[in-house]
Write a protein that holds these residues in place. Structure first.
Motif, short mmCIF file in Angstrom:
data_model
loop_
_atom_site.label_atom_id
_atom_site.label_comp_id
_atom_site.label_asym_id
_atom_site.label_seq_id
_atom_site.Cartn_x
_atom_site.Cartn_y
_atom_site.Cartn_z
N LYS A 38 -0.62 -5.53 -5.11
CA LYS A 38 -0.64 -4.90 -3.78
C LYS A 38 -0.36 -3.41 -3.88
O LYS A 38 -0.97 -2.59 -3.18
CB LYS A 38 0.36 -5.59 -2.85
CG LYS A 38 -0.08 -6.98 -2.44
CD LYS A 38 0.94 -7.66 -1.57
CE LYS A 38 0.49 -9.09 -1.25
NZ LYS A 38 1.44 -9.80 -0.41
N VAL A 39 0.56 -3.04 -4.76
CA VAL A 39 0.84 -1.61 -4.98
C VAL A 39 -0.40 -0.93 -5.55
O VAL A 39 -0.78 0.17 -5.12
CB VAL A 39 2.06 -1.42 -5.91
CG1 VAL A 39 2.21 0.02 -6.35
CG2 VAL A 39 3.33 -1.90 -5.22
N THR A 42 -2.93 -0.30 -2.83
CA THR A 42 -2.55 0.86 -2.01
C THR A 42 -2.88 2.16 -2.74
O THR A 42 -3.44 3.09 -2.15
CB THR A 42 -1.04 0.80 -1.69
OG1 THR A 42 -0.75 -0.44 -1.04
CG2 THR A 42 -0.62 1.96 -0.81
N LEU A 43 -2.54 2.23 -4.01
CA LEU A 43 -2.83 3.43 -4.79
C LEU A 43 -4.34 3.66 -4.91
O LEU A 43 -4.80 4.81 -4.87
CB LEU A 43 -2.20 3.32 -6.18
CG LEU A 43 -0.68 3.37 -6.22
CD1 LEU A 43 -0.17 3.09 -7.63
CD2 LEU A 43 -0.17 4.71 -5.71
N VAL A 45 -6.61 2.90 -2.70
CA VAL A 45 -7.07 3.48 -1.43
C VAL A 45 -6.80 4.98 -1.42
O VAL A 45 -7.66 5.78 -1.00
CB VAL A 45 -6.41 2.78 -0.22
CG1 VAL A 45 -6.67 3.54 1.06
CG2 VAL A 45 -6.92 1.35 -0.11
N LEU A 46 -5.64 5.38 -1.90
CA LEU A 46 -5.33 6.82 -1.98
C LEU A 46 -6.30 7.54 -2.92
O LEU A 46 -6.76 8.64 -2.62
CB LEU A 46 -3.88 7.02 -2.43
CG LEU A 46 -2.81 6.54 -1.46
CD1 LEU A 46 -1.43 6.67 -2.09
CD2 LEU A 46 -2.87 7.30 -0.16
N THR A 97 -8.67 -6.63 -4.10
CA THR A 97 -8.50 -7.42 -2.87
C THR A 97 -9.05 -8.83 -3.03
O THR A 97 -8.47 -9.77 -2.47
CB THR A 97 -9.16 -6.73 -1.66
OG1 THR A 97 -10.54 -6.47 -1.94
CG2 THR A 97 -8.46 -5.43 -1.32
#
Length: 156
Positions: A38-39, A42-43, A45-46, A97
Motif C-alpha cells: 500500500k505504501v 501511494t509512492l 501515484v506520486l 493494485t
C-alpha cells in the motif's frame, strides 16, 4: 455448472499471498507485506504525478527554445520517452493494485509491463551512439519476453 473448470485469469499457482493462514506469525508477516505494498502504491501515484509534471515541463521548455514552437526529432523522441515512462509507471501501479485486490502476483501483467519498458527503450534508441551488440542484445530481450508472454497467455 461449467464454471468449475473455468480458470481464473488472475490466479497463478504459487504466486498468491492469502489472508487466511493457520500460522499467526506468517499471517502477521503477510499483513506487513500488504501494508508495504500500500505504501508502494501511494509512492507510485506520486511518481506518476511527478512524471506528468516533468513531461509538461520538458515539452514547454522545448517548445519555447529556438526555433520557437518547433520540435526536432531528438525532442520528439525525448518526449515519447517521457510519455512512455509515465505509462510504464501507470502499469506498475496497476500491478500493485491488482495484487492488493487479488492477493496474487500478476505475472502476466509484470511480463507485459516489461515488454512495454523494453519497447520504450527501442523507441528512444539513438542509433548514432549505440553499438550493434547492444541492438542485438535488446532484440534478444524483446524476443525472450515476447515468447514468455505468449507462453503465459496461450490456452492449454
Amino acid at each position: 455448472m461449467g464454471n468449475e473448470n473455468k480458470k481464473d485469469p488472475f490466479v497463478e499457482i504459487g504466486h498468491e499471498l492469502t489472508d487466511k493462514l493457520e500460522d499467526p506469525f506468517i499471517d502477521f508477516l503477510h499483513k506487513i507485506i500488504r501494508m508495504a505494498v500500500k505504501v508502494l502504491a501511494t509512492l507510485m501515484v506520486l511518481v506518476i504525478v511527478w512524471g506528468i509534471g516533468d513531461v509538461i515541463y520538458v515539452l514547454y521548455q522545448r517548445l519555447l527554445s529556438p526555433p520557437f514552437m518547433l520540435l526536432n526529432i531528438n525532442d520528439i523522441l525525448a518526449t515519447f520517452g517521457a510519455f512512455l515512462a509515465v505509462l510504464i509507471a501507470i502499469e506498475i501501479f496497476i500491478n500493485i493494485t491488482l495484487y492488493l485486490k487479488t492477493n496474487v502476483i500478476p505475472v502476466r501483467l509484470v511480463v507485459a509491463t516489461a515488454l512495454m519498458a523494453i519497447s520504450r527503450k527501442v523507441i528512444i534508441f539513438d542509433f548514432g551512439t549505440i553499438t550493434p551488440l547492444f541492438v542485438l542484445s535488446t532484440a534478444a530481450v524483446v524476443l525472450a519476453l515476447g515468447i514468455t508472454y505468449w507462453l503465459i497467455t496461450k490456452e492449454s
